[in-house]
Enzyme design. Sequence first.
Site, PDB file in Angstrom:
ATOM      1  N   GLU A 424       0.853  -1.190   0.000  1.00  0.00           N
ATOM      2  CA  GLU A 424       0.000   0.000   0.000  1.00  0.00           C
ATOM      3  C   GLU A 424       0.892   1.244   0.000  1.00  0.00           C
ATOM      4  OE1 GLU A 424      -2.963   0.019  -0.637  1.00  0.00           O
ATOM      5  OE2 GLU A 424      -4.204   1.349   0.567  1.00  0.00           O
ATOM      6  N   LYS A 429       3.011   1.287  -6.235  1.00  0.00           N
ATOM      7  CA  LYS A 429       1.873   1.017  -7.125  1.00  0.00           C
ATOM      8  C   LYS A 429       2.094   1.693  -8.481  1.00  0.00           C
ATOM      9  CE  LYS A 429      -1.688  -0.023  -3.656  1.00  0.00           C
ATOM     10  NZ  LYS A 429      -1.868  -1.458  -3.569  1.00  0.00           N
ATOM     11  N   HIS A 472     -12.088  -3.942  -4.356  1.00  0.00           N
ATOM     12  CA  HIS A 472     -11.602  -4.064  -2.974  1.00  0.00           C
ATOM     13  C   HIS A 472     -12.110  -5.332  -2.298  1.00  0.00           C
ATOM     14  CE1 HIS A 472     -11.648  -2.534   1.405  1.00  0.00           C
ATOM     15  NE2 HIS A 472     -10.443  -2.910   1.111  1.00  0.00           N
TER      16      HIS A 472
HETATM   17  P1  NAI Z   1       1.346  -7.945   1.749  1.00  0.00           P
HETATM   18  O1  NAI Z   1       2.483  -7.152   2.258  1.00  0.00           O
HETATM   19  O2  NAI Z   1       0.990  -9.206   2.419  1.00  0.00           O
HETATM   20  O3  NAI Z   1       1.642  -8.305   0.228  1.00  0.00           O
HETATM   21  C1  NAI Z   1       2.151  -7.433  -0.714  1.00  0.00           C
HETATM   22  C2  NAI Z   1       2.936  -8.244  -1.728  1.00  0.00           C
HETATM   23  O4  NAI Z   1       3.314  -7.394  -2.792  1.00  0.00           O
HETATM   24  C3  NAI Z   1       4.195  -8.854  -1.159  1.00  0.00           C
HETATM   25  O5  NAI Z   1       4.249 -10.222  -1.463  1.00  0.00           O
HETATM   26  C4  NAI Z   1       5.292  -8.104  -1.872  1.00  0.00           C
HETATM   27  O6  NAI Z   1       6.462  -8.878  -2.094  1.00  0.00           O
HETATM   28  C5  NAI Z   1       4.630  -7.723  -3.165  1.00  0.00           C
HETATM   29  N1  NAI Z   1       5.252  -6.562  -3.796  1.00  0.00           N
HETATM   30  C6  NAI Z   1       5.656  -5.409  -3.230  1.00  0.00           C
HETATM   31  N2  NAI Z   1       6.186  -4.596  -4.150  1.00  0.00           N
HETATM   32  C7  NAI Z   1       6.138  -5.238  -5.318  1.00  0.00           C
HETATM   33  C8  NAI Z   1       6.542  -4.910  -6.636  1.00  0.00           C
HETATM   34  N3  NAI Z   1       7.120  -3.758  -6.905  1.00  0.00           N
HETATM   35  N4  NAI Z   1       6.310  -5.792  -7.606  1.00  0.00           N
HETATM   36  C9  NAI Z   1       5.729  -6.967  -7.338  1.00  0.00           C
HETATM   37  N5  NAI Z   1       5.333  -7.329  -6.109  1.00  0.00           N
HETATM   38  C10 NAI Z   1       5.534  -6.488  -5.120  1.00  0.00           C
HETATM   39  O7  NAI Z   1       0.133  -6.958   1.673  1.00  0.00           O
HETATM   40  P2  NAI Z   1      -1.430  -7.283   1.594  1.00  0.00           P
HETATM   41  O8  NAI Z   1      -2.006  -7.248   2.925  1.00  0.00           O
HETATM   42  O9  NAI Z   1      -1.626  -8.476   0.747  1.00  0.00           O
HETATM   43  O10 NAI Z   1      -1.987  -5.993   0.831  1.00  0.00           O
HETATM   44  C11 NAI Z   1      -1.837  -5.808  -0.545  1.00  0.00           C
HETATM   45  C12 NAI Z   1      -2.776  -4.718  -1.004  1.00  0.00           C
HETATM   46  O11 NAI Z   1      -4.111  -5.065  -0.677  1.00  0.00           O
HETATM   47  C13 NAI Z   1      -2.546  -3.363  -0.362  1.00  0.00           C
HETATM   48  O12 NAI Z   1      -2.819  -2.372  -1.299  1.00  0.00           O
HETATM   49  C14 NAI Z   1      -3.545  -3.333   0.772  1.00  0.00           C
HETATM   50  O13 NAI Z   1      -3.902  -2.035   1.136  1.00  0.00           O
HETATM   51  C15 NAI Z   1      -4.711  -4.043   0.115  1.00  0.00           C
HETATM   52  N6  NAI Z   1      -5.680  -4.635   1.012  1.00  0.00           N
HETATM   53  C16 NAI Z   1      -5.291  -5.266   2.147  1.00  0.00           C
HETATM   54  C17 NAI Z   1      -6.233  -5.839   2.983  1.00  0.00           C
HETATM   55  C18 NAI Z   1      -5.797  -6.560   4.209  1.00  0.00           C
HETATM   56  O14 NAI Z   1      -6.674  -6.920   5.017  1.00  0.00           O
HETATM   57  N7  NAI Z   1      -4.525  -6.833   4.390  1.00  0.00           N
HETATM   58  C19 NAI Z   1      -7.667  -5.763   2.688  1.00  0.00           C
HETATM   59  C20 NAI Z   1      -7.966  -5.142   1.425  1.00  0.00           C
HETATM   60  C21 NAI Z   1      -7.003  -4.586   0.654  1.00  0.00           C
END
Ligand code: NAI
Length: 735
Positions: A424, A429, A472
């Site tokens: 995030e 992004k 979302h």
């Molecule tokens: P997370 O930290 O578990 O996963 C993010 C993943 O993205 C990681 O595996 C990371 O290695 C990968 N990543 C980071 N930069 C990257 C790049 N440049 N290229 C490719 N991969 C990359 O985070 P999570 O919780 O899965 O959240 C992901 C998104 O979903 C965020 O935008 C968050 O706000 C949103 N979100 C999260 C919720 C939650 O309950 N955790 C609920 C709804 C949305």
Amino acid sequence: MTYTAMKVDLDADGIALVTIDLPGQSMNVWNEALMTDFSAFVEDFAKNDAVKGAVITSGKASGFLAGADLRMLGGGGPKTARAATKQEQFEAVFGLNKMLRKLETSGHPAKALLNGDAYAKPVAAAVNGLALGGGLELVLACHHRIVADDPKVQLGVPEVQVGLLPGGGGTQRLPRLAGLQNAAMLATQGQPIDPQTALAQGIIQEVAPRDQLVAKAKAWVKANPKVVQPWDKKGFKYPGGAGPTHPAAVQFHMASNAMAQRETNHNYPAVQYILSCLYEGSVVPFDTALKIESKYFFKLLQSPQARNMIRTLFINKQAAEKGEQRPKSVEKLSIRKVGVLGAGMMGAGIAYVTAKGGMEVVLLDRDLPYAEKGKAYSKSIVDKAVGKGKMTQAKADELLARIKPTVDYADLKDVDMIIEAVFEDPDVKADVIRKTEAVIRNDVIFASNTSTLPITGLAKHSERPDQFIGVHFFSPVDKMPLVEIIPGARSGDKALAMALDYVGMIKKTPIVVKDTRGFYTNRVVPPYLNEAMLMVKEGVKPALIENAAKSLGLPVGPLALVDETSLELGKRIMDATKKELGKDYKPTGVEELMEVMVTKLGRMGRKAGKGFYEYPSDGGKKFLWKGIADYFPTAKEQPSLEEAKERILYAQLIPAAQCYADGIVHDPQSADLGAIFGWGFPPWTGGPMSHIDTIGVEEFVRKADSLAQKYGARFAPPQKFRDMAAKKETLYKAA
Ligand code: NAI
């Protein structure tokens, strides 16, 4: 005789084959057309000597009969609405019972059957597929029941799930066939069973290959020209016993009532009424028992719970899932392959549900081990399912084969849609958007799963902002049924259409919301959780807070939910908001509590093993942390349970109403669906907007004002609701 909803073929033996086949519909339901036809058939059947017996089956490949058309029942139903007096309304509700009773008695009085002075003509059901609710009740009224030998066939009475009870004899015939205990399980839980289980419980007599059902049913009818249902015979006894003096039955009634109240907290009258039908029906003659059932059914039909549950959980849910909000101008889109960016907690879940929905997935992360770990999440889910016998190994392998972990953007070249779930962080992004758009086709829709960043802002990094949209999800993705869809300022119709088509393919419920911080659910849940924490700060006993929420029908208490989502995350968001808004930051009142819990005590939440609850390291049951009183002393005067419930309820109703007033959710339907499926708002209410209607908008405004006086301006009702109250308007049109 001519029928429209069914076909009747009389064979040389005088056996009528009734094939129920509603024109133009994929599934049979009890609607007015079928009621009219079937009733005419039953009248003829009872008196026409040329007809010796009947076999009832369905002309639909998809199943036998899925119950009553709830549109007919919602708000009392057209027939009941048209009927003038209460008595006439009752008679309309009693119609199904009367008709099915006539089918099983051939119109003979119970006394004549009992004395052996008369017999009924045999009726057999050849059940080729799913029979639910009124569908199963029709089957139960037949004398012989044969069901296709297929474990996927569902037999059940799910009415309780929309606040009703099985009103076509289900609460009377089921216990007489399967015993009180089995009948109570089926009717109060509403979960279907498979044919083998139904056979073992005595609900049906035979399972047979689908193509032999009708022949077998006819053979049975031919061999049994004179029949009487077991409950119309002298000396009939319930399997397992029944009645006010039977020890097992007495025990059952006591235990089941206590359990029902513990599970429902008196919020679901249907459960109570089902148990009443089981008891009262067991001590009176069968015809009276059916009247008792109809009496309770009629009461439920007029209850706000049933009206609200039918509307939200059935009618509006289905409408949302069928794409009510979908732009009509865009043709159905084919989504074959989806690129999921980021294989973390969300991306891994999204990859799983996408593959389960039949699509191929390219799962991209920074490093291959991350991407592979994301795929391993799917493996852990399907392995469990295979272990439990819920999925075949072949199906599991197919699902996994659809997910390709990668670090190479070139693998995205032939995807139809992108779902982004990287960190995030706007810069991360932006970078990912740029790299992705460099390889994907021009017509690919790009959806971001951001939880806080405005879509319109993110779309600025896109070359094709009209193809950019927010989708979302909620965590855990494989369990949570809701998806919020957020069109940005420049999102086009195709983006919205594809997002909705995609949500349809993964079988979740979509709502379309406005592009604003927190979208809908995340604007309501934080103030609600804050309120619970404020109560702790004021010295309200945590157990009272948690119990108040549970007795409202919330699945978990708010303090447990804070622990679950992590206090530490809450504090981080709070700190970030403070920093972002500077002197414009409006304190919520929980700053000090957060500081103490997170910074001073390291009580970060469930993951840390301690928060408002203690989480024993041996995996034992969590319990509330007593030490909180050392920092926030327990107040001498505690609110009553009712007061605590009200505060917790309004802490959700007000922000939800504010979202509707501000156009963040466009209609009461979306606000209700989002609440029930997004954060577990009590289903018996039909959702916050339905509940405000039930309370009455005027009363809601009055109560909110009085809470605002007591606790603060955050409880003040939105102006839109004041205006509605003044004009005596309701959120939903009266049924
Ligand atoms: P997370 O930290 O578990 O996963 C993010 C993943 O993205 C990681 O595996 C990371 O290695 C990968 N990543 C980071 N930069 C990257 C790049 N440049 N290229 C490719 N991969 C990359 O985070 P999570 O919780 O899965 O959240 C992901 C998104 O979903 C965020 O935008 C968050 O706000 C949103 N979100 C999260 C919720 C939650 O309950 N955790 C609920 C709804 C949305």
